[in-house]
Write a protein that holds these residues in place. Structure first.
Motif, PDB file in Angstrom:
ATOM      1  N   LEU A  20       0.821  -1.212   0.000  1.00 30.15           N
ATOM      2  CA  LEU A  20       0.000   0.000   0.000  1.00 30.15           C
ATOM      3  C   LEU A  20       0.851   1.256   0.000  1.00 30.15           C
ATOM      4  O   LEU A  20       1.936   1.281   0.592  1.00 30.15           O
ATOM      5  N   LYS A  21       0.319   2.303  -0.627  1.00 29.24           N
ATOM      6  CA  LYS A  21       0.939   3.617  -0.516  1.00 29.24           C
ATOM      7  C   LYS A  21       0.704   4.121   0.898  1.00 29.24           C
ATOM      8  O   LYS A  21      -0.225   3.683   1.593  1.00 29.24           O
ATOM      9  N   ALA A  22       1.532   5.057   1.323  1.00 26.19           N
ATOM     10  CA  ALA A  22       1.456   5.572   2.697  1.00 26.19           C
ATOM     11  C   ALA A  22       0.084   6.172   3.011  1.00 26.19           C
ATOM     12  O   ALA A  22      -0.424   6.018   4.125  1.00 26.19           O
ATOM     13  N   ASN A  23      -0.534   6.830   2.026  1.00 21.94           N
ATOM     14  CA  ASN A  23      -1.819   7.475   2.288  1.00 21.94           C
ATOM     15  C   ASN A  23      -2.977   6.480   2.414  1.00 21.94           C
ATOM     16  O   ASN A  23      -4.050   6.852   2.861  1.00 21.94           O
ATOM     17  N   ALA A  24      -2.787   5.228   2.047  1.00 25.72           N
ATOM     18  CA  ALA A  24      -3.855   4.225   2.135  1.00 25.72           C
ATOM     19  C   ALA A  24      -3.726   3.330   3.363  1.00 25.72           C
ATOM     20  O   ALA A  24      -4.648   2.569   3.665  1.00 25.72           O
ATOM     21  N   GLU A  25      -2.616   3.425   4.063  1.00 26.63           N
ATOM     22  CA  GLU A  25      -2.386   2.544   5.211  1.00 26.63           C
ATOM     23  C   GLU A  25      -3.432   2.724   6.297  1.00 26.63           C
ATOM     24  O   GLU A  25      -4.013   1.755   6.778  1.00 26.63           O
ATOM     25  N   MET A  26      -3.671   3.955   6.711  1.00 22.42           N
ATOM     26  CA  MET A  26      -4.608   4.195   7.806  1.00 22.42           C
ATOM     27  C   MET A  26      -6.020   3.770   7.438  1.00 22.42           C
ATOM     28  O   MET A  26      -6.747   3.218   8.265  1.00 22.42           O
ATOM     29  N   SER A  27      -6.400   3.987   6.214  1.00 21.33           N
ATOM     30  CA  SER A  27      -7.729   3.566   5.771  1.00 21.33           C
ATOM     31  C   SER A  27      -7.882   2.051   5.894  1.00 21.33           C
ATOM     32  O   SER A  27      -8.892   1.555   6.388  1.00 21.33           O
ATOM     33  N   PHE A  28      -6.859   1.326   5.479  1.00 18.73           N
ATOM     34  CA  PHE A  28      -6.904  -0.138   5.591  1.00 18.73           C
ATOM     35  C   PHE A  28      -6.925  -0.566   7.053  1.00 18.73           C
ATOM     36  O   PHE A  28      -7.653  -1.486   7.439  1.00 18.73           O
ATOM     37  N   LEU A  29      -6.141   0.099   7.892  1.00 16.18           N
ATOM     38  CA  LEU A  29      -6.072  -0.259   9.311  1.00 16.18           C
ATOM     39  C   LEU A  29      -7.357   0.063  10.068  1.00 16.18           C
ATOM     40  O   LEU A  29      -7.564  -0.435  11.173  1.00 16.18           O
ATOM     41  N   TYR A  30      -8.225   0.876   9.476  1.00  9.71           N
ATOM     42  CA  TYR A  30      -9.535   1.125  10.060  1.00  9.71           C
ATOM     43  C   TYR A  30     -10.591   0.171   9.514  1.00  9.71           C
ATOM     44  O   TYR A  30     -11.766   0.317   9.802  1.00  9.71           O
ATOM     45  N   ASP A  41     -10.723   2.029 -12.439  1.00  7.41           N
ATOM     46  CA  ASP A  41     -10.967   3.380 -11.962  1.00  7.41           C
ATOM     47  C   ASP A  41     -10.221   3.562 -10.631  1.00  7.41           C
ATOM     48  O   ASP A  41     -10.139   2.619  -9.845  1.00  7.41           O
ATOM     49  N   PRO A  42      -9.669   4.735 -10.332  1.00  9.57           N
ATOM     50  CA  PRO A  42      -8.920   4.920  -9.073  1.00  9.57           C
ATOM     51  C   PRO A  42      -9.731   4.634  -7.801  1.00  9.57           C
ATOM     52  O   PRO A  42      -9.168   4.321  -6.766  1.00  9.57           O
ATOM     53  N   THR A  43     -11.059   4.712  -7.887  1.00 15.28           N
ATOM     54  CA  THR A  43     -11.875   4.459  -6.693  1.00 15.28           C
ATOM     55  C   THR A  43     -12.367   3.013  -6.602  1.00 15.28           C
ATOM     56  O   THR A  43     -13.049   2.658  -5.647  1.00 15.28           O
ATOM     57  N   ALA A  44     -12.006   2.181  -7.567  1.00 15.13           N
ATOM     58  CA  ALA A  44     -12.452   0.783  -7.559  1.00 15.13           C
ATOM     59  C   ALA A  44     -11.686  -0.015  -6.510  1.00 15.13           C
ATOM     60  O   ALA A  44     -10.494   0.194  -6.303  1.00 15.13           O
ATOM     61  N   HIS A  73     -11.076  -6.215   2.189  1.00 21.36           N
ATOM     62  CA  HIS A  73     -10.522  -6.346   3.535  1.00 21.36           C
ATOM     63  C   HIS A  73     -11.097  -7.563   4.267  1.00 21.36           C
ATOM     64  O   HIS A  73     -12.292  -7.819   4.231  1.00 21.36           O
ATOM     65  N   GLN A  74     -10.223  -8.334   4.919  1.00 21.42           N
ATOM     66  CA  GLN A  74     -10.664  -9.416   5.802  1.00 21.42           C
ATOM     67  C   GLN A  74     -10.188  -9.198   7.230  1.00 21.42           C
ATOM     68  O   GLN A  74     -10.951  -9.400   8.160  1.00 21.42           O
ATOM     69  N   ALA A  75      -8.933  -8.816   7.413  1.00 20.73           N
ATOM     70  CA  ALA A  75      -8.406  -8.571   8.760  1.00 20.73           C
ATOM     71  C   ALA A  75      -7.206  -7.641   8.670  1.00 20.73           C
ATOM     72  O   ALA A  75      -6.502  -7.623   7.661  1.00 20.73           O
ATOM     73  N   ASP A  76      -6.993  -6.870   9.738  1.00 21.34           N
ATOM     74  CA  ASP A  76      -5.840  -5.969   9.796  1.00 21.34           C
ATOM     75  C   ASP A  76      -5.363  -5.848  11.228  1.00 21.34           C
ATOM     76  O   ASP A  76      -6.086  -6.205  12.158  1.00 21.34           O
ATOM     77  N   HIS A  78     -11.641  -1.356   2.562  1.00 30.11           N
ATOM     78  CA  HIS A  78     -11.047  -2.057   1.429  1.00 30.11           C
ATOM     79  C   HIS A  78      -9.937  -1.196   0.821  1.00 30.11           C
ATOM     80  O   HIS A  78      -9.878   0.017   1.041  1.00 30.11           O
ATOM     81  N   VAL A  79      -9.071  -1.819   0.034  1.00 31.13           N
ATOM     82  CA  VAL A  79      -7.990  -1.102  -0.642  1.00 31.13           C
ATOM     83  C   VAL A  79      -8.465  -0.720  -2.038  1.00 31.13           C
ATOM     84  O   VAL A  79      -8.895  -1.590  -2.805  1.00 31.13           O
ATOM     85  N   THR A  80      -8.387   0.550  -2.369  1.00 31.77           N
ATOM     86  CA  THR A  80      -8.754   1.016  -3.710  1.00 31.77           C
ATOM     87  C   THR A  80      -7.514   1.044  -4.597  1.00 31.77           C
ATOM     88  O   THR A  80      -6.381   0.952  -4.111  1.00 31.77           O
ATOM     89  N   LYS A  81      -7.739   1.202  -5.887  1.00 37.37           N
ATOM     90  CA  LYS A  81      -6.611   1.252  -6.818  1.00 37.37           C
ATOM     91  C   LYS A  81      -5.710   2.453  -6.522  1.00 37.37           C
ATOM     92  O   LYS A  81      -4.491   2.376  -6.669  1.00 37.37           O
ATOM     93  N   ALA A  82      -6.297   3.551  -6.066  1.00 36.75           N
ATOM     94  CA  ALA A  82      -5.514   4.746  -5.755  1.00 36.75           C
ATOM     95  C   ALA A  82      -4.520   4.490  -4.622  1.00 36.75           C
ATOM     96  O   ALA A  82      -3.471   5.122  -4.565  1.00 36.75           O
ATOM     97  N   GLY A  83      -4.820   3.572  -3.733  1.00 38.61           N
ATOM     98  CA  GLY A  83      -3.941   3.281  -2.613  1.00 38.61           C
ATOM     99  C   GLY A  83      -2.967   2.150  -2.868  1.00 38.61           C
ATOM    100  O   GLY A  83      -2.139   1.827  -2.016  1.00 38.61           O
TER     101      GLY A  83
END
Length: 193
Positions: free
Chosen positions: A112-122, A170-173, A178-181, A125-130
């Motif tokens: 993951l890119k740095a800006n997508a880490e926190m979103s995943f940890l909450y 698409d970047p938002t796809a 997510h299953q566990a973090d 799901h991971v989007t293409k942008a992350g």
């Protein structure tokens, strides 16, 4: 009624997995580790086995299992590494506590890119942008271990699209479902064990 009696006795007693539970657990693990399941089942350093206690499946060394007989079952909270939870309907859900084993033997990985880490940890799901990187030739619905760019495992999930289609999305796809973090250690600390 017989199922309820079995559940009540399982709360106190540690038992081996039934054939259905073992088959379901191995199928779940094979989504992530593939043929490396043999390395988990036949641990290189010491013999291990799976045991169920209080609706949790534990991966336990046989030495530790023998030592646990010195304790009353009512006093035994956990033993070994919790791999999965058995739901009331009998389904198996992998827990975040097995992440170290999945990360060691996984076939498919996502960074993951740095800006997508926190979103995943909450728990999102991971989007293409992350998406930072992804292993080649990962099929749709394959189990993947999610890492940050410093190669620290953050969790795991399932690919929503094969690797080849990810570049055209698409970047938002959603790319990884997510299953566990590792954020679950804080969010679910009261119900994890």
């Amino acid at each position: 009624n017989a199922f309820r009696k079995q559940q009540k006795s399982d709360i106190i007693n540690m038992r081996p997995l039934t054939d259905d539970e073992l088959r379901s657990l191995i199928e779940k693990l094979m989504k992530f580790v593939g043929k490396n399941i043999e390395k988990i089942l036949k641990h290189p350093r010491e013999a291990h086995c799976f045991r169920v206690q209080k609706d949790r499946i534990y991966y336990v060394s046989e030495t530790l299992l023998k030592l646990s007989t010195n304790f009353a079952r009512k006093q035994l909270l956990a033993l070994g590494t919790c791999f999965a939870k058995v739901t009331h309907s009998g389904r198996i859900h992998l827990q975040i506590t097995c992440l170290d084993f999945l990360a060691e033997y996984s076939q498919h990985k996502v960074w993951l890119k740095a800006n997508a880490e926190m979103s995943f940890l909450y728990g999102n799901h991971v989007t293409k942008a992350g998406l930072g990187r992804i292993t080649d030739a990962a099929p749709q619905y394959a189990g993947v271990v999610v890492y940050n760019l410093q190669n620290t495992p953050l969790g795991f999930g399932v690919l929503a699209h094969p690797t080849e289609k990810c570049k055209d999305l698409d970047p938002t796809a959603n790319v990884v479902l997510h299953q566990a973090d590792v954020g679950e250690y804080l969010r679910m600390e009261d119900t994890m064990f």
